[in-house]
Design an enzyme around this catalytic site. Structure first.
Site, mmCIF file in Angstrom:
data_model
loop_
_atom_site.group_PDB
_atom_site.id
_atom_site.type_symbol
_atom_site.label_atom_id
_atom_site.label_comp_id
_atom_site.label_asym_id
_atom_site.label_seq_id
_atom_site.Cartn_x
_atom_site.Cartn_y
_atom_site.Cartn_z
ATOM 1 N N GLY A 110 0.840 -1.202 0.000
ATOM 2 C CA GLY A 110 0.000 0.000 0.000
ATOM 3 C C GLY A 110 0.870 1.246 0.000
ATOM 4 O O GLY A 110 0.713 2.142 -0.848
ATOM 5 N N ASP A 156 4.732 -9.817 6.638
ATOM 6 C CA ASP A 156 4.041 -10.882 5.891
ATOM 7 C C ASP A 156 4.861 -11.523 4.781
ATOM 8 O O ASP A 156 4.507 -12.565 4.272
ATOM 9 C CB ASP A 156 2.769 -10.317 5.240
ATOM 10 C CG ASP A 156 1.733 -9.949 6.279
ATOM 11 O OD1 ASP A 156 1.771 -10.548 7.360
ATOM 12 O OD2 ASP A 156 0.909 -9.066 6.002
ATOM 13 N N HIS A 292 -0.498 -9.840 18.053
ATOM 14 C CA HIS A 292 0.532 -8.829 17.848
ATOM 15 C C HIS A 292 1.914 -9.178 18.382
ATOM 16 O O HIS A 292 2.870 -8.470 18.086
ATOM 17 C CB HIS A 292 0.067 -7.488 18.416
ATOM 18 C CG HIS A 292 -0.858 -6.793 17.460
ATOM 19 N ND1 HIS A 292 -2.173 -7.177 17.303
ATOM 20 C CD2 HIS A 292 -0.637 -5.792 16.589
ATOM 21 C CE1 HIS A 292 -2.725 -6.426 16.379
ATOM 22 N NE2 HIS A 292 -1.821 -5.575 15.933
ATOM 23 N N GLN A 294 3.616 -11.236 17.243
ATOM 24 C CA GLN A 294 4.370 -11.545 16.030
ATOM 25 C C GLN A 294 5.118 -10.330 15.486
ATOM 26 O O GLN A 294 6.097 -10.449 14.770
ATOM 27 C CB GLN A 294 3.433 -12.077 14.946
ATOM 28 C CG GLN A 294 2.840 -13.412 15.312
ATOM 29 C CD GLN A 294 1.651 -13.766 14.456
ATOM 30 O OE1 GLN A 294 1.800 -14.229 13.341
ATOM 31 N NE2 GLN A 294 0.454 -13.545 14.947
ATOM 32 N N ARG A 571 31.977 3.057 28.400
ATOM 33 C CA ARG A 571 32.715 1.800 28.379
ATOM 34 C C ARG A 571 32.780 1.240 26.954
ATOM 35 O O ARG A 571 31.804 1.306 26.218
ATOM 36 C CB ARG A 571 32.048 0.789 29.302
ATOM 37 C CG ARG A 571 32.840 -0.480 29.425
ATOM 38 C CD ARG A 571 32.282 -1.405 30.464
ATOM 39 N NE ARG A 571 32.544 -0.971 31.825
ATOM 40 C CZ ARG A 571 31.982 -1.536 32.886
ATOM 41 N NH1 ARG A 571 31.109 -2.518 32.736
ATOM 42 N NH2 ARG A 571 32.271 -1.114 34.099
ATOM 43 N N ARG A 664 36.554 -3.264 28.641
ATOM 44 C CA ARG A 664 36.552 -4.653 29.147
ATOM 45 C C ARG A 664 36.493 -5.607 27.973
ATOM 46 O O ARG A 664 35.916 -5.274 26.938
ATOM 47 C CB ARG A 664 35.284 -4.921 29.975
ATOM 48 C CG ARG A 664 35.118 -4.060 31.180
ATOM 49 C CD ARG A 664 35.736 -4.722 32.402
ATOM 50 N NE ARG A 664 35.796 -3.773 33.482
ATOM 51 C CZ ARG A 664 34.832 -3.622 34.389
ATOM 52 N NH1 ARG A 664 33.759 -4.375 34.336
ATOM 53 N NH2 ARG A 664 34.948 -2.739 35.344
HETATM 54 P P1 ATP Z 1 1.032 -3.395 5.498
HETATM 55 O O1 ATP Z 1 1.838 -4.417 4.782
HETATM 56 O O2 ATP Z 1 1.310 -3.307 6.930
HETATM 57 O O3 ATP Z 1 -0.424 -3.446 5.191
HETATM 58 P P2 ATP Z 1 1.002 -1.149 3.734
HETATM 59 O O4 ATP Z 1 2.067 -0.186 3.348
HETATM 60 O O5 ATP Z 1 0.481 -2.021 2.648
HETATM 61 O O6 ATP Z 1 1.579 -1.978 4.942
HETATM 62 P P3 ATP Z 1 -1.407 0.432 3.867
HETATM 63 O O7 ATP Z 1 -2.260 0.735 5.040
HETATM 64 O O8 ATP Z 1 -2.008 -0.247 2.709
HETATM 65 O O9 ATP Z 1 -0.181 -0.360 4.459
HETATM 66 O O10 ATP Z 1 -0.759 1.792 3.340
HETATM 67 C C1 ATP Z 1 -0.132 2.712 4.221
HETATM 68 C C2 ATP Z 1 -0.435 4.129 3.784
HETATM 69 O O11 ATP Z 1 0.020 4.340 2.449
HETATM 70 C C3 ATP Z 1 -1.916 4.453 3.728
HETATM 71 O O12 ATP Z 1 -2.416 4.815 4.984
HETATM 72 C C4 ATP Z 1 -1.929 5.610 2.751
HETATM 73 O O13 ATP Z 1 -1.564 6.803 3.390
HETATM 74 C C5 ATP Z 1 -0.840 5.241 1.763
HETATM 75 N N1 ATP Z 1 -1.437 4.562 0.578
HETATM 76 C C6 ATP Z 1 -1.729 3.263 0.437
HETATM 77 N N2 ATP Z 1 -2.259 3.000 -0.771
HETATM 78 C C7 ATP Z 1 -2.325 4.180 -1.413
HETATM 79 C C8 ATP Z 1 -2.794 4.603 -2.691
HETATM 80 N N3 ATP Z 1 -3.306 3.750 -3.565
HETATM 81 N N4 ATP Z 1 -2.693 5.906 -3.002
HETATM 82 C C9 ATP Z 1 -2.181 6.790 -2.141
HETATM 83 N N5 ATP Z 1 -1.730 6.447 -0.915
HETATM 84 C C10 ATP Z 1 -1.806 5.190 -0.545
#
Ligand code: ATP
Length: 770
Positions: A110, A156, A292, A294, A571, A664
């Site tokens: 994301g 993941d 969590h 993990q 140290r 040490r």
């Molecule tokens: P995880 O693997 O933990 O889910 P992730 O990076 O995939 O991590 P997301 O919550 O999908 O997590 O994305 C994190 C942030 O990135 C979002 O809150 C948003 O601000 C930004 N983001 C994600 N997708 C988009 C998108 N398509 N366009 C613009 N910003 C985005």
């Protein structure tokens, strides 16, 4: 006129993952080292959109101590505003106002999608800022090209194109640790446990945890079970119980479904295992949801290394980028750090999720990397032992001898177990040779229970997570045992192939056996070595089983020592590591804990070197405000010098410090061989051992009596070389690649990391010889 200094910002985004702090430290320090200004953007995209205090320039010492902290110290957040254009316009404005030229983002798919969107919109965002009068044309002019590099931080391991994401091995370690604990109680009460682990779209954690712990059954999203999964799972569990197994472990990923897309819940699995009706398993069953924990805790050595090396590479990528360069992310394939197109990886990742959604499961599996499908095969092999499905015809079944040579190393047992499982599933006979060549040579008679005996699956099945070597190991070489005697024994036991696991002695032994083939026809059987030694000094591979376990032990040890050194503030600890004449573990541990200096046999220690390092330490302590946590570590390999050892160096430092700071020495010794092997060592042991078995099987039966194979690969070493897992003929290695007097490869890839360790540890560049 001098060009303005480049300003490089780093941020962490999405879910936190262990190793993100290593990224931040590496980016900040490499940027500063390269003459750039380093910035951190706090709270992910939230910080970019809000600006102000959330965008800060960072100094060298502000990232001290980052390596040993879990989570992300610069914060992360989910930011809704960044999904919308107005949010991204604000973000662009903050970038320009702070003069930031380049952005390095560590997050999941994301976050990386957001990053790519930001970059592709960049020119139009600037236009909007100018047309709406928020910024002037001259203000935006220097920032026409936005440079973005992605790093994948996620527990993941769900991004296509990279074998590992930063944080996934730490999460896997936490899971395996918990499963190991649970196993003890499960076995005591003869119970079943259903363990739910993270992974909504990706089953990597569940699958690898299953492989590392020898779980009975695993549910993952990419390979959902059929409608008859109830019967399938019960049949497997029943079969395992029939062998005499006292515990049952089922691992289920959060996103596990059946083939029709119906969710499979831990409760359903529990009810099935506990079913008391006729024909039911009636097992006392408990559910454990790991949640969590993990994510928690400090990063394992591998994630620190990955975060650090990728952070350094990201800064290099930023500095080398031209306006035409495609946005890249930094990946790792086997052992090689590479730059890859970002959007392709994000799209492929999305297509895995889509394929799962559309129930195209073969496609989903094929889109995952080879390690994933190999490990799926590993899981099937080790859980389906003694079924007839994959048995070879009688005439193709082989008698395979197993021998461990050298010192014990984490993963040896997992390798033997997996190879034994493979043999049973194909109908081969696996035979254990106990206590190395010494045990083989000195055993007498044909006692069924002795130094040479067929494996019993019930016994071997429990070895998945055991440290040490259950079949014993010994350093003696075949030449010392008597080559003729060994050749006769191999003939007597009618071995069709030999599977060796061990370190440099094992390599030497394999080389001796190969050379002796000329004289003794019984040795003309296929032989393969799976390298296992904490020293990681076997030619033919960049990684040996056990080295990851050792690094983790050392890193934990150093973290504790560093904390105590910090508590007393002033140290320096000089820590002596093992490793024979190979500086691998000292260097990698130095990378993972942030050592001030690392001394290794490959470079030796000179008076000049010590002088430079001691002078530097004096300067560093003199500049310390007294408030900063000032414990420091120096790592020295046990054979780095015949004159200077840890004790002497600590005394020299102490004497030179004139009471301004202390020093040490500390020697962890055999602790470094590790207790429970790390999940990485266990999983790689399984995958590599199965590859070895397939390799041996390829030569078929009775090769020695038919004149033997002339294929050089019939005596080979399996190993990771760059981005590949390959077999290399021992003949080639012994002649071209081995530094025999120093018992290590002539060239070691990891030596390239020396500069990074020094740069990031703040060591003066001229400390080491050219
Ligand atoms: P995880 O693997 O933990 O889910 P992730 O990076 O995939 O991590 P997301 O919550 O999908 O997590 O994305 C994190 C942030 O990135 C979002 O809150 C948003 O601000 C930004 N983001 C994600 N997708 C988009 C998108 N398509 N366009 C613009 N910003 C985005």
């Amino acid at each position: 006129m001098e060009a303005p200094r480049k300003k490089i910002a780093v941020m962490t985004s999405g879910g936190d993952s262990p190793g993100m702090n290593a990224v931040v430290r590496a980016v900040v320090r490499t940027a500063i080292h390269m003459g750039c200004d380093a910035f951190c953007i706090y709270e992910g995209y939230e910080g970019l959109v809000k600006g102000g205090d959330l965008i800060r320039q960072m100094g060298w010492s502000e990232v001290r101590g980052y390596l040993s902290e879990g989570g992300t110290l610069i914060g992360t957040a989910r930011c809704m505003e960044f999904y919308e254009r107005p949010g991204r316009v604000r973000a662009a404005k903050n970038m320009v106002l702070n003069g930031i030229d380049a952005l390095i983002i560590c997050g999941g798919d994301g976050s990386l999608t957001g990053a790519d969107r930001f970059r592709s919109e960049w020119p139009s965002l600037l236009e909007e800022l100018v047309s709406t009068g928020q910024l002037t044309a001259s203000q935006v002019k220097p920032y026409k090209h936005l440079n973005i590099v992605g790093l994948v931080g996620s527990i993941d391991n769900d991004l296509s194109g990279t074998d590992a994401t930063i944080g996934c091995y730490s999460a896997l370690s936490r899971i395996c640790e918990m499963v190991d604990y649970i196993e003890a109680t499960a076995a005591s009460h003869s119970r079943a446990f259903v363990i739910e682990v993270m992974g909504r779209h990706c089953g990597w954690l569940a699958l690898l945890a299953g492989v590392a712990t020898g779980a009975d059954f695993v549910f993952i999203p990419e390979r959902p079970v059929s409608e008859c999964w109830h019967e399938e799972m019960c049949a497997v569990v029943k079969r395992h119980r029939a062998f005499g197994k006292r515990k049952t472990i089922v691992i289920v990923a959060e996103g596990a479904n059946d083939k029709d897309g119906n969710k499979i819940t831990p409760e359903q699995i529990k009810n099935l295992l506990a079913d008391k009706s006729e024909g039911g398993l009636a097992l006392d069953t408990r559910i454990t949801t790991l949640g969590h924990v993990q994510r928690g805790g400090t990063a394992v050595a591998y994630d620190r290394m990955l975060g650090t090396l990728q952070g350094v590479e990201a800064v290099k990528a930023v500095l080398e980028a031209t306006p035409e360069t495609e946005t890249c992310f930094i990946a790792i394939n086997e052992n090689k750090i590479v730059r890859k197109p970002l959007m392709k990886a994000v799209e492929e990742t999305k297509s895995v999720a889509k394929a799962v959604e559309e129930k195209q499961f073969d496609k989903a599996m094929s889109l995952r990397d080879t390690e994933f499908s190999d490990q799926y095969k590993s899981y099937l092999t080790t859980t389906n032992v003694k079924t007839d499905e994959h048995k070879l015809p009688e005439k193709e079944r082989m008698r395979i001898g197993f021998i461990n040579v050298g010192a014990p190393a984490g993963g040896m047992n997992a390798a033997v177990r997996a190879a034994v499982a493979y043999c049973f599933s194909r109908g081969h006979t696996p035979i254990g040779i106990y206590n190395g060549f010494a045990g083989f040579a000195r055993h007498h008679g044909d006692k069924p229970v002795g130094a040479v005996r067929e494996f019993d699956w019930l016994e071997v099945d429990g070895w998945a997570s055991k440290g040490g070597s259950e079949i014993g190991t010994n350093r003696e070489l075949p030449s010392e045992s008597g080559m003729e005697h060994i050749a006769n024994l191999i003939a007597k036991y009618e071995f069709d192939a030999l599977f060796m696991v061990g370190g440099f002695e094992a390599f030497h032994a394999l080389s001796q056996l190969r050379i002796a083939r000329e004289t003794f026809p019984s040795l003309r059987i296929p032989m393969v070595l799976l390298p296992a030694t904490i020293s990681n000094n076997v030619p033919g591979t960049e990684y040996s089983l056990g080295s990851d376990t050792c690094l983790n032990e050392l890193v934990q040890y150093c973290d504790k020592i560093k904390q105590s050194a910090s508590a007393t503030r002033r140290r320096v600890f000089v820590i002596e590591t093992q490793g024979g004449r190979s500086g691998y573990i000292a260097t990698l541990a130095g990378l993972a804990v942030g050592a001030s200096a690392v001394y290794i046999p490959e470079e030796g220690i000179s008076l000049d070197m010590l002088n430079t390092d001691v002078t530097h330490l004096k300067k560093v302590f003199a500049e310390d405000t007294g408030q900063s946590r000032a414990g420091r570590l120096i790592l020295i390999n046990e054979k780095a010098s015949s004159v200077y050892d840890a004790k002497l160096i600590a005394r020299i430092i102490r004497d030179e410090a004139h009471g301004r700071f202390e020093s040490r020495e500390s020697i962890p010794g055999h602790v470094q061989q590790g207790g429970v092997p790390s999940p990485m060592d266990r999983c790689r042991a399984v995958r590599h051992a199965i590859k070895c078995m397939e390799h041996l099987q390829g030569y078929g039966r009775r090769t020695a009596t038919t004149g033997g194979s002339t294929d050089p690969l019939s005596a080979s070493v399996i190993g990771i070389k760059g981005s590949e897992l390959v077999f290399t003929p021992v003949q080639e290695l012994e002649q071209d690649e081995t530094d025999w007097p120093n018992r290590r490869p002539k060239l070691s890839e990891w030596l390239k990391m020396r500069d990074i360790v020094d740069v990031l540890g703040g060591r003066p560049q001229h400390a080491r010889p050219e």
